[in-house]
Design a protein around this motif. Structure first.
Motif, PDB file in Angstrom:
ATOM      1  N   ALA A   1       0.840  -1.204   0.000  1.00 28.59           N
ATOM      2  CA  ALA A   1       0.000   0.000   0.000  1.00 28.59           C
ATOM      3  C   ALA A   1       0.873   1.252   0.000  1.00 28.59           C
ATOM      4  O   ALA A   1       0.576   2.234  -0.711  1.00 28.59           O
ATOM      5  CB  ALA A   1      -0.920  -0.004   1.221  1.00 28.59           C
ATOM      6  N   LEU A   2       1.953   1.234   0.755  1.00 30.16           N
ATOM      7  CA  LEU A   2       2.829   2.399   0.819  1.00 30.16           C
ATOM      8  C   LEU A   2       3.560   2.615  -0.508  1.00 30.16           C
ATOM      9  O   LEU A   2       3.782   3.762  -0.919  1.00 30.16           O
ATOM     10  CB  LEU A   2       3.828   2.255   1.966  1.00 30.16           C
ATOM     11  CG  LEU A   2       3.206   2.281   3.366  1.00 30.16           C
ATOM     12  CD1 LEU A   2       4.274   2.082   4.428  1.00 30.16           C
ATOM     13  CD2 LEU A   2       2.453   3.584   3.612  1.00 30.16           C
ATOM     14  N   ALA A   3       3.920   1.527  -1.180  1.00 28.67           N
ATOM     15  CA  ALA A   3       4.543   1.658  -2.504  1.00 28.67           C
ATOM     16  C   ALA A   3       3.603   2.390  -3.459  1.00 28.67           C
ATOM     17  O   ALA A   3       4.012   3.312  -4.187  1.00 28.67           O
ATOM     18  CB  ALA A   3       4.923   0.282  -3.055  1.00 28.67           C
ATOM     19  N   LEU A   4       2.337   2.014  -3.448  1.00 29.90           N
ATOM     20  CA  LEU A   4       1.359   2.680  -4.313  1.00 29.90           C
ATOM     21  C   LEU A   4       1.185   4.148  -3.918  1.00 29.90           C
ATOM     22  O   LEU A   4       1.069   5.030  -4.779  1.00 29.90           O
ATOM     23  CB  LEU A   4       0.028   1.934  -4.279  1.00 29.90           C
ATOM     24  CG  LEU A   4       0.063   0.541  -4.926  1.00 29.90           C
ATOM     25  CD1 LEU A   4      -1.209  -0.234  -4.615  1.00 29.90           C
ATOM     26  CD2 LEU A   4       0.270   0.649  -6.434  1.00 29.90           C
ATOM     27  N   HIS A   5       1.190   4.420  -2.624  1.00 28.87           N
ATOM     28  CA  HIS A   5       1.107   5.806  -2.152  1.00 28.87           C
ATOM     29  C   HIS A   5       2.295   6.628  -2.646  1.00 28.87           C
ATOM     30  O   HIS A   5       2.161   7.825  -2.946  1.00 28.87           O
ATOM     31  CB  HIS A   5       1.045   5.834  -0.622  1.00 28.87           C
ATOM     32  CG  HIS A   5       1.077   7.204  -0.044  1.00 28.87           C
ATOM     33  ND1 HIS A   5       0.032   8.105  -0.161  1.00 28.87           N
ATOM     34  CD2 HIS A   5       2.053   7.870   0.658  1.00 28.87           C
ATOM     35  CE1 HIS A   5       0.347   9.233   0.438  1.00 28.87           C
ATOM     36  NE2 HIS A   5       1.566   9.119   0.943  1.00 28.87           N
ATOM     37  N   LEU A   6       3.455   5.991  -2.749  1.00 29.25           N
ATOM     38  CA  LEU A   6       4.681   6.675  -3.189  1.00 29.25           C
ATOM     39  C   LEU A   6       4.826   6.715  -4.712  1.00 29.25           C
ATOM     40  O   LEU A   6       5.835   7.200  -5.229  1.00 29.25           O
ATOM     41  CB  LEU A   6       5.905   5.973  -2.581  1.00 29.25           C
ATOM     42  CG  LEU A   6       6.043   6.043  -1.053  1.00 29.25           C
ATOM     43  CD1 LEU A   6       7.064   5.026  -0.555  1.00 29.25           C
ATOM     44  CD2 LEU A   6       6.424   7.451  -0.603  1.00 29.25           C
ATOM     45  N   ASN A   7       3.809   6.160  -5.419  1.00 26.76           N
ATOM     46  CA  ASN A   7       3.835   6.109  -6.897  1.00 26.76           C
ATOM     47  C   ASN A   7       4.998   5.292  -7.438  1.00 26.76           C
ATOM     48  O   ASN A   7       5.625   5.653  -8.440  1.00 26.76           O
ATOM     49  CB  ASN A   7       3.852   7.527  -7.499  1.00 26.76           C
ATOM     50  CG  ASN A   7       2.580   8.286  -7.187  1.00 26.76           C
ATOM     51  OD1 ASN A   7       1.485   7.770  -7.356  1.00 26.76           O
ATOM     52  ND2 ASN A   7       2.733   9.519  -6.716  1.00 26.76           N
ATOM     53  N   ILE A   8       5.309   4.194  -6.732  1.00 30.69           N
ATOM     54  CA  ILE A   8       6.251   3.213  -7.265  1.00 30.69           C
ATOM     55  C   ILE A   8       5.507   1.886  -7.415  1.00 30.69           C
ATOM     56  O   ILE A   8       4.362   1.757  -6.976  1.00 30.69           O
ATOM     57  CB  ILE A   8       7.519   3.063  -6.377  1.00 30.69           C
ATOM     58  CG1 ILE A   8       7.146   2.766  -4.914  1.00 30.69           C
ATOM     59  CG2 ILE A   8       8.376   4.323  -6.462  1.00 30.69           C
ATOM     60  CD1 ILE A   8       8.341   2.620  -3.977  1.00 30.69           C
ATOM     61  N   GLU A   9       6.140   0.913  -8.044  1.00 29.39           N
ATOM     62  CA  GLU A   9       5.479  -0.351  -8.364  1.00 29.39           C
ATOM     63  C   GLU A   9       5.006  -1.049  -7.089  1.00 29.39           C
ATOM     64  O   GLU A   9       5.708  -1.059  -6.080  1.00 29.39           O
ATOM     65  CB  GLU A   9       6.466  -1.228  -9.149  1.00 29.39           C
ATOM     66  CG  GLU A   9       5.808  -2.225 -10.081  1.00 29.39           C
ATOM     67  CD  GLU A   9       5.335  -3.464  -9.336  1.00 29.39           C
ATOM     68  OE1 GLU A   9       4.174  -3.873  -9.557  1.00 29.39           O
ATOM     69  OE2 GLU A   9       6.119  -3.998  -8.538  1.00 29.39           O
ATOM     70  N   GLU A  10       3.803  -1.609  -7.111  1.00 23.20           N
ATOM     71  CA  GLU A  10       3.173  -2.148  -5.901  1.00 23.20           C
ATOM     72  C   GLU A  10       4.054  -3.153  -5.175  1.00 23.20           C
ATOM     73  O   GLU A  10       4.114  -3.162  -3.945  1.00 23.20           O
ATOM     74  CB  GLU A  10       1.820  -2.783  -6.237  1.00 23.20           C
ATOM     75  CG  GLU A  10       1.111  -3.360  -5.027  1.00 23.20           C
ATOM     76  CD  GLU A  10      -0.313  -3.847  -5.297  1.00 23.20           C
ATOM     77  OE1 GLU A  10      -0.903  -4.459  -4.396  1.00 23.20           O
ATOM     78  OE2 GLU A  10      -0.829  -3.613  -6.413  1.00 23.20           O
ATOM     79  N   THR A  11       4.747  -4.016  -5.918  1.00 22.58           N
ATOM     80  CA  THR A  11       5.548  -5.079  -5.281  1.00 22.58           C
ATOM     81  C   THR A  11       7.021  -4.670  -5.109  1.00 22.58           C
ATOM     82  O   THR A  11       7.882  -5.522  -4.895  1.00 22.58           O
ATOM     83  CB  THR A  11       5.459  -6.376  -6.091  1.00 22.58           C
ATOM     84  OG1 THR A  11       5.907  -6.109  -7.431  1.00 22.58           O
ATOM     85  CG2 THR A  11       4.037  -6.905  -6.135  1.00 22.58           C
TER      86      THR A  11
END
Length: 315
Positions: free
Chosen positions: A150-160
């Motif tokens: 979830a934090l990766a998506l918040h940071l606009n980087i790839e989900e995994t």
């Protein structure tokens, strides 16, 4: 902000894109504002939690000489038992009023990685202690994986993005016992004000007063979770990786009022660490003209080593 925001991981895991996005927005905002959330919907069930607390109490009730037989020299307290008062917060002389145990990673598919970590220590006196600890470790690691997605998506980087860094990562499960206080502590508290070293910390046992979080105005807030919630906070590794966009917040465990000095407190944090070679270099998309790069390049292993020396756990 007067209380820690609460989120439900089931929203992120749902098939409803709006629920998923709301979770991402809420946890992202919380970590930018205060660095802590209370999380429902994790992968621990009530029976596992009850069994774990029972086993942890059984261990800390063992005679001191038995416990000390599980204190392993030369590994910086990274596995097994760490006796009362051994650890102190960065910059503080007094040892914290606690004893604790460390379960570490269970490497299953990488012989080289297995050699990097000390072995987990088996407690012979308690038949179920190690199995329950391992099961808890796995469920908290699984919970942490989805929080980081979830934090990766918040940071606009790839989900995994974080998945390969945390697989076989150097994570630690730490059951802590804060024994009854038997005399006036000289400048010592159960856990002095500190920031965590790692990516994120998942804390069991934040029910009731004790844990406090410092907000941006320097005020201390009580961080009290519901019985079905984990308290999850950002650690220094994730903070520096995001150029302090996600906040690693100073927190502490204060001594109880004098009438409760005779009681023990137990808490069980899971410190989510990546593999040692993960670069903690500031992410490019967390740097702009208003947010210049704040941190030098460093690997997770180098950063951990520095901090263990500062904590007095390593020479």
């Amino acid at each position: 902000m007067e209380r820690i925001p609460s989120v439900d991981l089931k929203d992120f895991l749902s098939d409803d894109p709006d629920r998923k996005q709301k979770f991402i927005n809420d946890i992202g905002k919380a970590y930018e504002d205060i660095g802590f959330v209370a999380l429902k919907g994790h992968f621990l069930d009530d029976e596992l939690v009850d069994n774990l607390y029972s086993e942890v109490k059984n261990f800390f009730d063992l005679p001191i000489d038995v416990k000390e037989s599980y204190e392993i020299p030369g590994i910086g307290g990274q596995r097994g038992y760490v006796s009362f008062g051994k650890e102190s917060a960065k910059g503080k002389k007094e040892g914290d009023l606690k004893e604790f145990w460390h379960f570490g990673q269970y490497v299953e598919d990488d012989e080289e990685r297995k050699k990097e970590y000390p072995d987990n220590i088996e407690v012979k006196e308690l038949k179920h202690f190690n199995a329950i600890g391992k099961q808890t470790y796995k469920m908290l690691e699984k919970t942490a994986k989805y929080v980081l997605r979830a934090l990766a998506l918040h940071l606009n980087i790839e989900e995994t993005y974080f998945d390969n860094y945390i697989h076989n990562g150097n994570s630690i499960l730490r059951p802590i016992h804060y024994p009854p206080i038997i005399q006036e502590p000289k400048n010592a508290v159960r856990a002095a004000a500190h920031g965590d070293i790692n990516l994120i910390t998942l804390l069991m046992g934040a029910q009731g007063r004790g844990l406090q979080v410092q907000n941006h105005d320097g005020e201390w807030l009580d961080a009290i979770a519901e019985p079905d919630e984990l308290m999850i906070n950002v650690g220094d590794m994730l903070s520096r990786h995001t150029n302090n966009k996600l906040k690693s917040t100073i927190h502490r465990v204060v001594n109880p009022p004098r009438e409760l000095w005779g009681t023990s407190r137990y808490s069980i944090p899971f410190f989510m660490h990546p593999i040692s070679e993960m670069k903690l270099n500031v992410l490019d998309n967390c740097i702009d003209e208003n947010h210049p790069k704040q941190y030098e390049d460093i690997t997770a292993g180098e950063f951990l080593n520095q901090r263990l020396i500062e904590l007095g756990l390593k020479k």
